[in-house]
Scaffold this motif. Structure first.
Motif, PDB file in Angstrom:
ATOM      1  N   GLY A 166      58.489  44.933  36.026  1.00 35.15           N
ATOM      2  CA  GLY A 166      57.507  43.651  36.271  1.00 35.15           C
ATOM      3  C   GLY A 166      57.094  43.273  37.680  1.00 35.15           C
ATOM      4  O   GLY A 166      57.455  44.043  38.443  1.00 35.15           O
ATOM      5  N   THR A 167      56.416  42.312  37.628  1.00 34.66           N
ATOM      6  CA  THR A 167      55.727  41.854  39.054  1.00 34.66           C
ATOM      7  C   THR A 167      56.313  40.384  39.089  1.00 34.66           C
ATOM      8  O   THR A 167      56.487  39.532  38.292  1.00 34.66           O
ATOM      9  CB  THR A 167      54.444  41.660  39.040  1.00 34.66           C
ATOM     10  N   TYR A 168      57.023  40.128  40.439  1.00 41.36           N
ATOM     11  CA  TYR A 168      57.702  38.698  40.676  1.00 41.36           C
ATOM     12  C   TYR A 168      57.311  38.266  42.003  1.00 41.36           C
ATOM     13  O   TYR A 168      56.580  38.754  42.862  1.00 41.36           O
ATOM     14  CB  TYR A 168      59.310  39.095  40.408  1.00 41.36           C
ATOM     15  N   GLY A 169      57.532  36.918  42.084  1.00 37.88           N
ATOM     16  CA  GLY A 169      57.403  36.073  43.043  1.00 37.88           C
ATOM     17  C   GLY A 169      55.884  36.139  43.774  1.00 37.88           C
ATOM     18  O   GLY A 169      55.011  35.603  43.063  1.00 37.88           O
ATOM     19  N   GLU A 170      55.753  36.282  45.207  1.00 32.12           N
ATOM     20  CA  GLU A 170      54.245  35.947  45.576  1.00 32.12           C
ATOM     21  C   GLU A 170      53.315  37.195  45.179  1.00 32.12           C
ATOM     22  O   GLU A 170      52.229  36.900  45.150  1.00 32.12           O
ATOM     23  CB  GLU A 170      54.326  36.256  47.207  1.00 32.12           C
ATOM     24  N   GLU A 171      53.879  38.106  44.690  1.00 34.36           N
ATOM     25  CA  GLU A 171      52.900  39.111  43.958  1.00 34.36           C
ATOM     26  C   GLU A 171      52.221  38.928  42.833  1.00 34.36           C
ATOM     27  O   GLU A 171      51.297  39.450  42.249  1.00 34.36           O
ATOM     28  CB  GLU A 171      53.675  40.443  43.623  1.00 34.36           C
ATOM     29  N   VAL A 172      52.667  37.805  42.057  1.00 33.32           N
ATOM     30  CA  VAL A 172      52.178  37.218  40.746  1.00 33.32           C
ATOM     31  C   VAL A 172      50.635  36.628  41.036  1.00 33.32           C
ATOM     32  O   VAL A 172      51.046  35.659  41.855  1.00 33.32           O
ATOM     33  CB  VAL A 172      53.239  36.302  40.135  1.00 33.32           C
ATOM     34  N   VAL A 173      50.005  37.016  40.407  1.00 32.62           N
ATOM     35  CA  VAL A 173      48.323  36.431  40.537  1.00 32.62           C
ATOM     36  C   VAL A 173      48.263  35.383  39.286  1.00 32.62           C
ATOM     37  O   VAL A 173      48.602  35.646  38.290  1.00 32.62           O
ATOM     38  CB  VAL A 173      47.289  37.450  40.519  1.00 32.62           C
ATOM     39  N   VAL A 174      47.901  34.303  39.807  1.00 36.63           N
ATOM     40  CA  VAL A 174      47.597  33.261  38.697  1.00 36.63           C
ATOM     41  C   VAL A 174      46.356  32.680  38.744  1.00 36.63           C
ATOM     42  O   VAL A 174      45.543  32.659  39.731  1.00 36.63           O
ATOM     43  CB  VAL A 174      48.801  31.900  38.992  1.00 36.63           C
ATOM     44  N   ALA A 175      45.914  31.817  37.657  1.00 35.73           N
ATOM     45  CA  ALA A 175      44.757  31.059  37.806  1.00 35.73           C
ATOM     46  C   ALA A 175      45.103  29.671  37.500  1.00 35.73           C
ATOM     47  O   ALA A 175      46.043  29.167  37.033  1.00 35.73           O
ATOM     48  CB  ALA A 175      43.800  31.843  36.618  1.00 35.73           C
ATOM     49  N   TYR A 176      44.074  28.698  37.735  1.00 35.30           N
ATOM     50  CA  TYR A 176      44.305  27.263  37.649  1.00 35.30           C
ATOM     51  C   TYR A 176      43.271  26.828  36.629  1.00 35.30           C
ATOM     52  O   TYR A 176      42.061  27.170  36.472  1.00 35.30           O
ATOM     53  CB  TYR A 176      44.046  26.645  39.156  1.00 35.30           C
ATOM     54  N   PRO A 177      43.626  25.617  35.916  1.00 36.93           N
ATOM     55  CA  PRO A 177      42.824  25.085  34.746  1.00 36.93           C
ATOM     56  C   PRO A 177      41.349  24.717  35.328  1.00 36.93           C
ATOM     57  O   PRO A 177      40.423  24.739  34.442  1.00 36.93           O
ATOM     58  CB  PRO A 177      43.527  23.687  34.445  1.00 36.93           C
ATOM     59  N   HIS A 178      41.195  24.302  36.708  1.00 36.37           N
ATOM     60  CA  HIS A 178      39.838  24.019  37.169  1.00 36.37           C
ATOM     61  C   HIS A 178      38.944  25.085  37.616  1.00 36.37           C
ATOM     62  O   HIS A 178      37.648  24.927  37.679  1.00 36.37           O
ATOM     63  CB  HIS A 178      39.943  23.136  38.328  1.00 36.37           C
ATOM     64  N   GLN A 179      39.452  26.226  37.755  1.00 37.21           N
ATOM     65  CA  GLN A 179      38.764  27.490  38.060  1.00 37.21           C
ATOM     66  C   GLN A 179      37.620  27.866  36.877  1.00 37.21           C
ATOM     67  O   GLN A 179      37.856  27.873  35.562  1.00 37.21           O
ATOM     68  CB  GLN A 179      39.710  28.620  38.255  1.00 37.21           C
ATOM     69  N   SER A 180      36.712  28.384  37.311  1.00 41.50           N
ATOM     70  CA  SER A 180      35.685  28.897  36.462  1.00 41.50           C
ATOM     71  C   SER A 180      35.987  30.437  35.729  1.00 41.50           C
ATOM     72  O   SER A 180      36.714  31.077  36.394  1.00 41.50           O
ATOM     73  CB  SER A 180      34.339  29.067  36.978  1.00 41.50           C
ATOM     74  N   LEU A 181      35.392  30.455  34.677  1.00 45.95           N
ATOM     75  CA  LEU A 181      35.697  31.842  34.174  1.00 45.95           C
ATOM     76  C   LEU A 181      35.273  33.058  35.010  1.00 45.95           C
ATOM     77  O   LEU A 181      36.000  34.034  35.158  1.00 45.95           O
ATOM     78  CB  LEU A 181      35.068  32.080  32.741  1.00 45.95           C
ATOM     79  N   HIS A 182      34.115  33.034  35.465  1.00 42.02           N
ATOM     80  CA  HIS A 182      33.634  33.926  36.698  1.00 42.02           C
ATOM     81  C   HIS A 182      34.588  33.999  37.806  1.00 42.02           C
ATOM     82  O   HIS A 182      34.756  35.127  38.184  1.00 42.02           O
ATOM     83  CB  HIS A 182      32.060  33.326  37.232  1.00 42.02           C
ATOM     84  N   GLU A 183      35.233  33.029  38.340  1.00 39.57           N
ATOM     85  CA  GLU A 183      36.246  33.023  39.291  1.00 39.57           C
ATOM     86  C   GLU A 183      37.351  34.163  38.789  1.00 39.57           C
ATOM     87  O   GLU A 183      37.999  34.917  39.633  1.00 39.57           O
ATOM     88  CB  GLU A 183      36.439  31.747  39.877  1.00 39.57           C
ATOM     89  N   VAL A 184      37.956  33.752  37.908  1.00 41.66           N
ATOM     90  CA  VAL A 184      38.956  34.271  37.422  1.00 41.66           C
ATOM     91  C   VAL A 184      39.114  36.008  36.861  1.00 41.66           C
ATOM     92  O   VAL A 184      39.640  36.779  37.181  1.00 41.66           O
ATOM     93  CB  VAL A 184      39.734  33.558  35.945  1.00 41.66           C
TER      94      VAL A 184
END
Length: 299
Positions: A166-184
């Motif tokens: 798997g991938t852990y720590g700072e390598e993990v890419v996340v999204a936030y609720p306020h972000q647009s679908l296009h951004e994600v």
């Protein structure tokens, strides 16, 4: 066939991908996925091109459009898989050729082709009559491994974290609720990921998971223009629209770093998943373990 018609067929047939047949050359020439259509919509949004023309464009037109091929349809590879054994950066061009495997080939050969070519789908061909029997994915392979090896408990007593799966720590890419679908979707494309955990921006706790193949925003659209407009919807809105009465391999499933490989296998036997989001005791995201990670461990 036009791109929209073919994609509609895939969606209503509940498929993630379909082989492309060229009647003039009498051979398969590629694979069309739901995410390809979504990526083409992204292209129209970011370039400001007239999306109305999409209804009349054929798949051949799209695949001959260098502007589309060299941007949204150019596949990135996850960082941890992007360097080969010689230390060279790998590239993947899934639309320039049709990669398949013979029905008589071994599963080991299929796994290496999937992994080495960074494919999401691998067609299984019956060579004599050029027939596609099925498509193999990492989840299919993982199901085989679980069904055949989960009883060998002594082999899988270490944790997935200790095994480096798997991938852990700072390598993990996340999204936030306020972000647009296009951004994600752009983030997923740039990192070569199929899905991303959505976390609370303040607490960092898991809120959900969003997959590139999620067609919720398409089902809410009345036409192509509406679909492009829906790319501006936020993750918060999209997650509230996701169906909760059905379970798919892309649904949110979590585990901890203390989970053994055996327990992950047992869980997969109960609930077929494409990935597990690794969280700590406070439900904060610390890692991601995909079906590809699990299969790659055995290669």
């Amino acid at each position: 066939m036009c791109l929209r018609s073919q994609t509609t067929t895939i969606i209503f047939a509940d498929m993630q991908a379909a082989p492309l047949w060229d009647p003039k050359r009498c051979q398969f020439v590629g694979i069309l996925t739901v995410t390809d259509f979504i990526d083409v919509l992204r292209y129209y949004r970011q370039t400001g091109a007239d999306v109305v023309t999409l209804a009349t464009r054929s798949i051949a037109d799209i695949l001959a459009d260098e502007g589309i091929l060299s941007t949204v349809l150019r596949k990135s590879i996850p960082r941890r898989f992007a360097v080969n054994s010689a230390g060279e950066y790998k590239e993947s061009d899934q639309h320039s050729s049709f990669l398949a495997i013979d029905a008589e080939a071994t599963l080991d050969r299929a796994c290496h082709l999937l992994h080495d070519q960074s494919l999401d789908f691998l067609p299984v061909m019956l060579a004599p009559d050029m027939r596609v029997l099925a498509t193999i994915t990492y989840t299919c392979v993982l199901e085989h491994l679980v069904n055949n090896f989960r009883e060998q408990r002594r082999l899988f007593d270490d944790t997935i974290y200790d095994l480096g799966i798997g991938t852990y720590g700072e390598e993990v890419v996340v999204a936030y609720p306020h972000q647009s679908l296009h951004e994600v979707l752009h983030t997923l494309h740039m990192h070569g990921l199929s899905a991303v955990p959505v976390v609370d921006e303040n607490t960092k706790k898991i809120r959900g998971v969003y997959s590139r193949s999620d067609i919720t925003f398409l089902t809410k659209a009345s036409d192509a223009e509406d679909a492009v407009s829906n790319l501006n919807l936020t993750m918060d809105v999209l997650m509230s629209q996701q169906r909760t009465d059905v379970t798919t391999p892309d649904a949110l499933h979590t585990c901890s770093t203390r989970q053994t490989l055996q327990s992950v296998f047992e869980y997969f036997a109960q609930v077929k998943f494409n990935r597990l989001i690794v969280v700590d005791d406070e439900e904060r995201v610390v890692g991601v373990v995909s079906a590809r990670d699990l299969v790659a461990y055995f290669l």
